[in-house]
Design a protein around this motif. Structure first.
Motif, PDB file in Angstrom:
ATOM      1  N   ARG A 158     -11.417  -2.180  -9.367  1.00  0.00           N
ATOM      2  CA  ARG A 158     -10.246  -1.395  -8.804  1.00  0.00           C
ATOM      3  C   ARG A 158      -9.964  -0.240  -9.685  1.00  0.00           C
ATOM      4  O   ARG A 158     -10.735   0.029 -10.809  1.00  0.00           O
ATOM      5  CB  ARG A 158      -9.177  -2.251  -8.791  1.00  0.00           C
TER       6      ARG A 158
ATOM      7  N   GLN B 290       0.649  -1.124  -0.023  1.00  0.00           N
ATOM      8  CA  GLN B 290      -0.058   0.025  -0.087  1.00  0.00           C
ATOM      9  C   GLN B 290       0.851   1.454  -0.214  1.00  0.00           C
ATOM     10  O   GLN B 290       0.612   2.184  -0.624  1.00  0.00           O
ATOM     11  CB  GLN B 290      -0.889   0.150   1.195  1.00  0.00           C
TER      12      GLN B 290
ATOM     13  N   GLN C 279      -2.891  -1.101  -4.841  1.00  0.00           N
ATOM     14  CA  GLN C 279      -4.364  -1.377  -4.418  1.00  0.00           C
ATOM     15  C   GLN C 279      -4.365  -2.702  -3.797  1.00  0.00           C
ATOM     16  O   GLN C 279      -3.709  -3.805  -4.308  1.00  0.00           O
ATOM     17  CB  GLN C 279      -5.383  -1.142  -5.404  1.00  0.00           C
TER      18      GLN C 279
ATOM     19  N   ASP D 249      -7.237  -2.458   1.206  1.00  0.00           N
ATOM     20  CA  ASP D 249      -8.118  -1.366   0.991  1.00  0.00           C
ATOM     21  C   ASP D 249      -9.657  -2.094   0.916  1.00  0.00           C
ATOM     22  O   ASP D 249     -10.699  -1.270   1.012  1.00  0.00           O
ATOM     23  CB  ASP D 249      -7.824  -0.973  -0.364  1.00  0.00           C
TER      24      ASP D 249
END
Length: 538
Positions: free
Chosen positions: A184, A118, A123, A140
């Motif tokens: 995403r 991260q 992601q 996330d």
């Protein structure tokens, strides 16, 4: 009024063009790779057809090896669900990250590789089983099971909110993983941990597979009726025998009324409750489909039971075990196929590292056993297949002694992120690419969950290319030494054999060095025994 171009000195234009030439925009050759880590639960390497055991077929999982690398001697540091996951995340042995068994809490506040990814701009998402309390940190997005999860109509905790989803758990886990990939940010690299519940006990296959698999017959391992001559106390007293220690209802899928009628005694008190709870989650259509296939199995067993010898009962139970266990794996393979197709369809295959593995190995009747825990090969070794077209040549085979300890530093290496010096694993990126063959000559193993279910005694040890040395301790003090070249099935402990004295002495020295390297000691053994003593276990 002068044009814009006439007001910009040509020296600046030349400098700008030079910068572009030296620092071209990121393209498919310079982008950091995406990472998809697929981990099933208790998937024995013997049950991946790429390993050549002929037990079942896993064409989609095999594809990862055909298009990438197959690791033949990948191992774990602690063959148990939650500790294995903690090692994956932290890159540290159990006695360092604190998650030594399924009971001790895991400290999510410590560093893990997802947090570091991260920070490096990735992601991150975790979908499926984690088997550790607390909201996963470093992700996330998370959609995980409470505890072990359920096969039918399972509960998920999605970003902290508990929801029940309708369907079969393996398919739902795959759906959630693909949904996250769709949602995403396409401008960022990603890391997805895609963790299946299957094929964890109690092995409930999907409706599309169990009509076929319950009719199949599977080859028996040569040690199915092992009498443990030539082995020590630990193997002889473990409670993992398919005939004696499996539950009749929950595991073999005999209805509780049949169990009662035949006077069968299960070794674990939650047997019938497990059966009723697992099947009780089904809706009426799911249950009707199940009963249509499993009721005839119950009827046939009720009819034949009085005529079956112990040998015949063992063989019946082994086949029932394999039918459901391998039926669960068929759905995992379906999900891997869906994922690989998604990557191809969305132009992601070339720049995505795909890993398939399990949290540990598993016994499929070897030594008469099911389950894991021991440092013997079937539970120590785990399947490991990796595809990354940019670096790994198709059909690569790697015999190096890699461990789950190595995943965290390997992923950070691929991502171009710094590897913390306190991580104990090593990146195997250069191994996978064939650029280096320099690697460790021994792996270290620990197991702490005793006294507990399956009665596998506490032990630690090392494995080298050829030999394995194990020390069982706490309520016994016994050593075992195996020559894996001469005795790959580990049927004869040669620790006291005079012919192996030099080997034994050398392995003791190597064990001491490895324990020192990783910072383990007998004090750690005592430290992680205290919670069991405090609970009043003997």
């Amino acid at each position: 009024m002068k044009s814009l171009s006439s007001r910009i000195p040509w020296t600046f234009v030349l400098l700008y063009l030079l910068c572009i030439a030296c620092n071209p925009p990121a393209d498919k050759h310079t982008r950091r790779p995406n990472i998809i880590y697929i981990m099933s639960d208790d998937h024995a390497y013997q049950a991946v057809s790429a390993y050549g055991h002929g037990l079942n077929k896993t064409p989609n999982i095999d594809r990862i090896a055909h298009e990438g690398a197959l690791f033949t001697r990948a191992t774990v540091t602690n063959s148990l669900c939650a500790p294995s996951r903690a090692v994956l995340l932290t890159g540290k042995h159990s006695f360092v990250n604190g998650k030594v068994d399924n009971e001790q809490p895991f400290d999510w506040n410590q560093d893990n590789f997802a947090k570091l990814l991260q920070q490096a701009g990735y992601q991150t998402a975790m979908v499926g089983k984690i088997h550790m309390d607390g909201l996963p940190q470093g992700f996330d997005y998370s959609a995980v099971f409470p505890g072990q999860g359920h096969y039918y109509n399972p509960d998920f905790i999605i970003n902290g909110e508990k929801r029940q989803l309708h369907g079969y758990v393996t398919d739902i886990t795959t759906d959630l993983a693909l949904d996250w990939l769709d949602q995403r940010n396409p401008d960022q690299p990603f890391c997805l941990l895609y963790h299946q519940k299957a094929p964890h006990r109690e092995w409930l296959p999907a409706e599309r597979h169990y009509p076929e698999y319950t009719q199949m017959e599977f080859p028996e391992p040569s040690s199915l009726f092992d009498d443990f001559q030539g082995r020590g106390t630990a193997a002889k007293t473990a409670e993992m025998n398919i005939l004696k220690d499996m539950n009749w209802a929950g595991d073999s899928k005999l209805r509780p009324d049949v169990v009662d009628e035949l006077g069968l005694i299960s070794p674990i008190e939650w047997d019938k409750a497990a059966y009723n709870n697992n099947l009780g989650r089904m809706d009426s259509a799911q249950r009707a489909a199940w009963d249509a296939v499993y009721d005839p199995i119950n009827d046939a067993f009720r009819r034949d039971f009085r005529q079956l010898s112990d040998t015949q009962l063992m063989r019946w139970r082994y086949q029932r075990y394999m039918q459901d266990y391998l039926g669960c794996i068929a759905s995992i393979d379906d999900g891997v196929g869906r994922l690989l197709e998604y990557l191809e369809a969305n132009g992601l295959a070339e720049n995505t590292i795909v890993v398939y593995t399990s949290d540990q190995g598993f016994y499929l009747g070897e030594h008469g056993w099911f389950d894991k825990r021991f440092m013997y090969e079937e539970s120590l070794r785990t399947p490991l297949l990796i595809r990354y077209p940019k670096e790994i040549k198709p059909g690569t085979k790697i015999d190096a002694l890699v461990q789950n300890l190595d995943f965290a530093p390997t992923f950070l290496d691929y991502a171009g992120a710094s590897i913390p010096p306190d991580m104990q694993g090593e990146s195997f990126r250069e191994l996978a690419a064939g650029r280096s063959h320099d690697w460790r000559d021994a792996i270290y193993y620990t197991y702490y969950e005793y006294p507990a279910i399956h009665a596998v005694k506490r032990h630690y040890g090392i494995r080298t290319d050829r030999y394995k040395l194990i020390h069982f301790y706490y309520d016994i003090d016994e050593w075992e030494l195996y020559d894996l070249q001469e005795d790959p099935r580990e049927m004869k402990n040669v620790y006291d054999d005079p012919a192996y004295k030099e080997v034994r002495d050398s392995m003791h020295k190597r064990l001491t060095a490895v324990r020192t390297q990783y910072g383990d000691s007998d004090e750690n053994n005592h430290k992680y025994l205290r919670p069991y003593l405090e609970k009043g276990t003997p």
